[in-house]
Design a protein around this motif. Structure first.
Motif, PDB file in Angstrom:
ATOM      1  N   VAL A 241      64.171 121.674  25.637  1.00  0.00           N
ATOM      2  CA  VAL A 241      63.446 120.510  26.146  1.00  0.00           C
ATOM      3  C   VAL A 241      61.991 120.703  25.746  1.00  0.00           C
ATOM      4  O   VAL A 241      61.435 121.799  25.862  1.00  0.00           O
ATOM      5  CB  VAL A 241      63.586 120.382  27.669  1.00  0.00           C
ATOM      6  CG1 VAL A 241      62.644 119.330  28.221  1.00  0.00           C
ATOM      7  CG2 VAL A 241      65.024 120.037  28.027  1.00  0.00           C
ATOM      8  N   TRP A 242      61.361 119.629  25.259  1.00  0.00           N
ATOM      9  CA  TRP A 242      60.002 119.700  24.725  1.00  0.00           C
ATOM     10  C   TRP A 242      59.103 118.760  25.524  1.00  0.00           C
ATOM     11  O   TRP A 242      59.500 117.660  25.873  1.00  0.00           O
ATOM     12  CB  TRP A 242      59.987 119.276  23.262  1.00  0.00           C
ATOM     13  CG  TRP A 242      61.037 119.912  22.399  1.00  0.00           C
ATOM     14  CD1 TRP A 242      62.378 119.615  22.377  1.00  0.00           C
ATOM     15  CD2 TRP A 242      60.855 120.944  21.427  1.00  0.00           C
ATOM     16  NE1 TRP A 242      63.030 120.394  21.447  1.00  0.00           N
ATOM     17  CE2 TRP A 242      62.118 121.220  20.848  1.00  0.00           C
ATOM     18  CE3 TRP A 242      59.733 121.643  20.975  1.00  0.00           C
ATOM     19  CZ2 TRP A 242      62.300 122.169  19.851  1.00  0.00           C
ATOM     20  CZ3 TRP A 242      59.915 122.599  19.979  1.00  0.00           C
ATOM     21  CH2 TRP A 242      61.178 122.859  19.429  1.00  0.00           C
ATOM     22  N   THR A 243      57.868 119.204  25.794  1.00  0.00           N
ATOM     23  CA  THR A 243      56.913 118.360  26.504  1.00  0.00           C
ATOM     24  C   THR A 243      55.643 118.206  25.675  1.00  0.00           C
ATOM     25  O   THR A 243      55.190 119.160  25.031  1.00  0.00           O
ATOM     26  CB  THR A 243      56.517 118.951  27.867  1.00  0.00           C
ATOM     27  OG1 THR A 243      55.744 120.147  27.668  1.00  0.00           O
ATOM     28  CG2 THR A 243      57.738 119.280  28.695  1.00  0.00           C
ATOM     29  N   LEU A 244      55.080 117.007  25.712  1.00  0.00           N
ATOM     30  CA  LEU A 244      53.756 116.774  25.146  1.00  0.00           C
ATOM     31  C   LEU A 244      52.754 116.914  26.289  1.00  0.00           C
ATOM     32  O   LEU A 244      52.785 116.162  27.255  1.00  0.00           O
ATOM     33  CB  LEU A 244      53.675 115.382  24.531  1.00  0.00           C
ATOM     34  CG  LEU A 244      52.319 114.952  23.958  1.00  0.00           C
ATOM     35  CD1 LEU A 244      51.812 115.943  22.929  1.00  0.00           C
ATOM     36  CD2 LEU A 244      52.414 113.557  23.350  1.00  0.00           C
ATOM     37  N   ASN A 245      51.874 117.909  26.172  1.00  0.00           N
ATOM     38  CA  ASN A 245      50.948 118.247  27.249  1.00  0.00           C
ATOM     39  C   ASN A 245      49.599 117.576  26.994  1.00  0.00           C
ATOM     40  O   ASN A 245      48.870 117.941  26.063  1.00  0.00           O
ATOM     41  CB  ASN A 245      50.783 119.760  27.341  1.00  0.00           C
ATOM     42  CG  ASN A 245      52.116 120.472  27.489  1.00  0.00           C
ATOM     43  OD1 ASN A 245      52.975 120.034  28.245  1.00  0.00           O
ATOM     44  ND2 ASN A 245      52.308 121.553  26.745  1.00  0.00           N
ATOM     45  N   GLN A 246      49.263 116.611  27.842  1.00  0.00           N
ATOM     46  CA  GLN A 246      48.056 115.825  27.613  1.00  0.00           C
ATOM     47  C   GLN A 246      46.781 116.583  27.938  1.00  0.00           C
ATOM     48  O   GLN A 246      45.699 116.213  27.495  1.00  0.00           O
ATOM     49  CB  GLN A 246      48.131 114.527  28.427  1.00  0.00           C
ATOM     50  CG  GLN A 246      49.250 113.604  27.972  1.00  0.00           C
ATOM     51  CD  GLN A 246      49.312 112.313  28.762  1.00  0.00           C
ATOM     52  OE1 GLN A 246      49.042 112.290  29.962  1.00  0.00           O
ATOM     53  NE2 GLN A 246      49.671 111.219  28.104  1.00  0.00           N
ATOM     54  N   GLY A 247      46.896 117.676  28.692  1.00  0.00           N
ATOM     55  CA  GLY A 247      45.708 118.435  29.070  1.00  0.00           C
ATOM     56  C   GLY A 247      45.044 119.141  27.907  1.00  0.00           C
ATOM     57  O   GLY A 247      43.815 119.141  27.787  1.00  0.00           O
ATOM     58  N   ASP A 248      45.844 119.751  27.025  1.00  0.00           N
ATOM     59  CA  ASP A 248      45.263 120.482  25.897  1.00  0.00           C
ATOM     60  C   ASP A 248      45.870 120.111  24.546  1.00  0.00           C
ATOM     61  O   ASP A 248      45.524 120.709  23.521  1.00  0.00           O
ATOM     62  CB  ASP A 248      45.380 121.988  26.114  1.00  0.00           C
ATOM     63  CG  ASP A 248      46.831 122.481  26.182  1.00  0.00           C
ATOM     64  OD1 ASP A 248      47.754 121.640  26.083  1.00  0.00           O
ATOM     65  OD2 ASP A 248      47.040 123.694  26.334  1.00  0.00           O
ATOM     66  N   GLY A 249      46.791 119.132  24.535  1.00  0.00           N
ATOM     67  CA  GLY A 249      47.359 118.683  23.266  1.00  0.00           C
ATOM     68  C   GLY A 249      48.376 119.628  22.667  1.00  0.00           C
ATOM     69  O   GLY A 249      48.684 119.537  21.478  1.00  0.00           O
TER      70      GLY A 249
END
Length: 614
Positions: A241-249
C-alpha cells in the motif's frame, strides 16, 4: 445638533489616522498571505527531470470545467467534473467522450467501481451517487457524504467503503440495499481508503501520520503503521500500500504481508492536491507543477519526473497513463513510450483469432501490424492447438524473425509475403532475414527447414553455442548479446529455465520485451527451477530504468478471468487473456519466486501459473 466645523475636522482626522493604523497593521499579514508557495523541488538527480512540453498525448479529451478524480472499468475511464456536477465516461476504444452523467453537487473525494456501478461522493450536498454502468444513469442517491473533499472511496467483494466523518468513521455500505451496515471507528483525520491485495481496507490518517488496516471480517482495525507526514492519497499494488505524504512530498510504501513500513521514497512533491496510482508496472504520482512522477517499485526510486503545467489526478491502465489536467480543462491519454525519447508507439488488438468456432472461416495466420516495422503473426488453433505467436521486426538493413511455427504449416509463405510488402513500401528490392528462436521446442521450430533453403537468410539454430556465436554472448547465461538490424538494436538476454536455449529479446525501438515461453499469460513449464529463478531476476535487473511498453510471450493459455486457464489442447479460446503483460507482472512473478526461498514449487498468480517439471 450642529457640530462645529473644527470638531468635524478633528473627528475626520481621527478616523483617517485609525484607518491608516489598521492598514499598516494588515499590510504585513496581507503580504504574507499573498506570498506564493515555494515551488515543489522534485527530484534533482541528473537525468530524472524532464519537461511536460516533451510529452505528446495519443488522445486529448476536452472536459469543460475541472476534470479530476478517475476510475477505470473494463472499457472506460470515468472522470469527475466538480463545477458541472457531472461524471464523464471516456471510451478507451474510440478515444471519445461516450457519456456525460449529472450526479450530486460538486463530486469530490475519489471514484470507485463495483457491483455494476460507479460510486461518486459529492461534497456539495453530502451524498453518494450510484451510476449504473449499463445505462449511464444515476440509479440511487445515498445520504452519505465524504469526510473530506480530498480523499478516496473503495469497493471490496461485497461492500462499498467510504470515510464519512473527520472524527474517524469508516462507513461500510451494502450495495444490495444501499444502506450502511457498519460504522467503524478508525484514527481521526482519515480521509481516504483503498482495497489492498490482501482483501483488507487500508486507511490514511493525515492527522496522525498513520496507515491503518481494517479487517472486513471483523470490522476492526488490526494494524497501524507510522508513515511520512500528512499521508492522504492511497493506492495498492506490488504487494504494498502506497501513500502520498503531503507534509514532505514523500511516498511511503507499506508491505501488506509484514504490515510494516518498507520505504519512504523522496519524490519532492509536498503540498495540497495531487494523487497516486499503481499500474503498468510503475507507481505514478501527480501534483500541480510536477504533473507526472514515475517510480520504479523494484528500486523504490523516481526514475522520471515531468515538470510543467497540468495534472491533479492520475491512473494507469489499458497500456496507457491517464492524466487529469484540472486547470487546463482536459484529460490526456499518454502511451508510456511517449514518456521516453525516441520510443516508437504501436497498437495491439483487444482480442486475437484463436481456433474457431468455424475453422473454415479462419485464415491459417493472423497478421497484426503493431507499427510499420513490427509485426506479430499468430498461427491458427485450427492448424495447431499451440497457436504460437511469431515476431517479425524490420530495421533499415535487415529483418528478424523469432520462431517458425508449430506443426505442418507454411510459415515461410506468410513471412515472405509480409517482407515483400514492407520492402515495396520502403522502396527496397528485398530485405535480408535473420531467423532465430525463443527456445528449441518443436512448436517454435517446426518451419525451420523452410528457411534454411532460402537465399538471403541467416539461420541461427536454437542451441546455446549457436546463439552465443551469432550474438556475441561470451559467458552464458550472464552476458547480454546484441543484434543490429540497421538503425535498430535488439538485446539478446539468455533466460534458461524453461529450456536450456531460452532467450528474451528487448527491442529498443519499441520498448517491447519478447519473453518466449518463459513469461506469457498461461502455464510456465519449468525444467530447471534454479535457472528459471535466476533468469527472472536477470530480466528484472535488465529492465530496471528501461521503458517496457509490453511483455510479449509466445502463447496465451489464460482466460480473462484471473486464475483461470484453458486446458492443454484447447484450440478455440473465445475469452482468452490479452497477449501483453506488463513489467508489473514480471515483478509480481519475481516476488513470488523469491518467497519460495529456493524451493521448487507451483505458483498460481492471476495471469500466470508456474509449473515445475521434475
Amino acid at each position: 445638533m450642529i457640530v462645529p466645523k473644527s470638531r468635524r475636522k478633528t473627528r475626520s482626522a481621527v478616523r483617517l489616522s485609525f484607518s491608516l493604523l489598521c492598514l499598516l497593521w494588515l499590510l504585513p499579514l496581507l503580504a504574507q498571505q499573498r506570498q506564493p508557495r515555494p515551488p515543489r523541488p522534485g527530484v534533482k538527480e541528473p537525468g530524472v527531470q524532464r519537461q511536460m512540453s516533451s510529452v505528446t498525448p495519443i488522445a486529448v479529451f476536452p472536459i469543460e470545467g475541472s476534470p479530476d478524480w478517475q476510475v477505470l472499468t473494463d472499457d472506460s475511464v470515468w472522470v469527475t467534473n466538480g463545477p458541472k456536477n457531472t461524471v464523464h465516461r471516456l471510451d478507451v476504444k474510440t478515444n471519445t467522450v461516450a457519456a456525460v452523467i449529472e450526479v450530486g453537487k460538486r463530486p469530490c473525494s475519489g471514484l470507485a467501481a463495483g457491483f455494476g456501478s460507479i460510486w461518486v461522493p459529492n461534497c456539495g450536498d453530502k451524498t453518494l451517487s450510484r451510476i449504473d454502468i449499463k445505462t449511464n444513469r444515476v440509479v440511487a442517491s445515498l445520504p452519505y457524504g465524504p469526510a473530506d473533499s480530498e480523499g478516496g472511496i473503495a469497493t471490496s467483494s461485497d461492500s462499498v467503503w467510504m470515510l464519512t466523518d473527520k472524527k474517524g468513521i469508516l462507513s461500510r455500505i451494502d450495495p444490495t440495499t444501499n444502506m450502511v451496515t457498519a460504522e467503524i471507528q478508525v484514527p481521526s483525520g482519515s480521509p481516504a481508503c483503498v482495497l489492498g491485495e490482501d482483501g483488507a481496507i487500508w486507511i490514511s490518517s493525515t492527522e496522525n501520520n498513520l496507515v491503518s488496516r481494517v479487517d472486513p471480517k471483523t470490522n476492526k482495525v488490526t494494524d497501524s503503521v507510522n508513515v511520512g507526514p500528512q499521508p492522504r492519497f492511497l493506492t495498492a499494488g506490488g504487494g504494498s500500500v502506497w501513500t502520498l505524504n503531503q507534509g514532505d512530498g514523500t511516498v511511503s510504501r507499506v508491505d501488506i504481508k509484514t504490515k510494516t513500513l518498507a520505504a519512504n521514497i523522496q519524490v519532492g512533491i509536498p503540498g495540497t492536491g495531487g494523487e497516486i496510482a499503481f499500474g503498468e508496472g510503475y507507481l505514478w504520482a501527480t501534483v500541480f507543477e510536477i504533473p507526472i512522477s514515475q517510480i520504479d517499485p523494484a528500486t523504490n526510486k523516481v526514475v522520471h519526473q515531468w515538470l510543467g503545467p497540468g495534472g491533479d489526478s492520475i491512473r494507469a491502465g489499458f497500456g496507457t497513463v491517464w492524466l487529469s489536467n484540472l486547470r487546463q480543462g482536459n484529460l490526456w491519454r499518454i502511451h508510456p513510450n511517449q514518456l521516453e525519447v525516441g520510443v516508437a508507439v504501436g497498437t495491439l488488438p483487444k482480442s486475437w483469432q484463436t481456433g474457431g468456432p468455424n475453422c473454415d472461416d479462419l485464415p491459417k495466420w493472423q497478421v497484426h501490424e503493431y507499427n510499420p516495422d513490427f509485426y506479430i503473426l499468430r498461427e491458427s488453433g485450427c492448424t495447431n492447438f499451440e497457436k504460437p505467436f511469431l515476431y517479425l521486426i524490420f530495421g533499415s538493413e535487415r529483418a528478424l524473425l523469432e520462431d517458425t511455427g508449430a506443426g505442418k504449416v507454411d510459415t515461410a509463405g506468410i513471412v515472405n509475403e509480409v517482407a515483400a510488402k514492407w520492402a515495396q513500401r520502403n522502396k527496397k528490392a528485398s530485405v535480408p532475414l535473420v531467423v532465430m528462436h525463443s527456445h528449441a521446442h518443436g512448436d517454435h521450430t517446426a518451419g525451420d527447414a523452410q528457411f534454411k533453403s532460402q537465399p538471403n537468410v541467416q539461420f541461427v539454430a536454437a542451441t546455446v553455442s549457436e546463439i552465443q556465436k551469432a550474438f556475441g554472448i561470451e559467458h552464458w547465461p550472464t552476458d547480454i548479446g546484441h543484434i543490429d538490424l540497421g538503425g535498430r538494436m535488439l538485446d539478446v538476454i539468455p533466460i534458461p529455465g524453461h529450456n536450456d536455449a531460452s532467450i528474451a529479446l528487448y527491442d529498443r525501438a519499441t520498448g517491447n520485451l519478447l519473453t518466449g515461453d518463459s513469461l506469457y499469460p498461461g502455464r510456465l513449464y519449468v525444467t530447471d527451477f534454479p535457472a528459471f529463478v535466476a533468469s527472472n531476476q536477470r530480466l528484472v535487473d535488465f529492465t530496471r530504468g528501461l521503458p517496457v511498453s509490453h511483455i510479449l510471450g509466445t502463447h496465451i493459455e489464460q482466460a480473462r478471468m484471473p486464475y483461470v486457464d484453458y486446458v492443454r489442447g484447447t484450440g478455440y479460446q473465445p475469452d482468452e487473456h490479452t497477449l501483453e503483460l506488463t513489467r508489473g507482472d514480471l515483478l509480481e512473478l519475481n516476488a513470488a519466486l523469491e518467497a519460495l526461498h529456493g524451493k521448487s514449487d507451483k505458483i498460481v498468480l492471476p495471469a500466470v501459473t508456474v509449473v515445475p517439471r521434475r
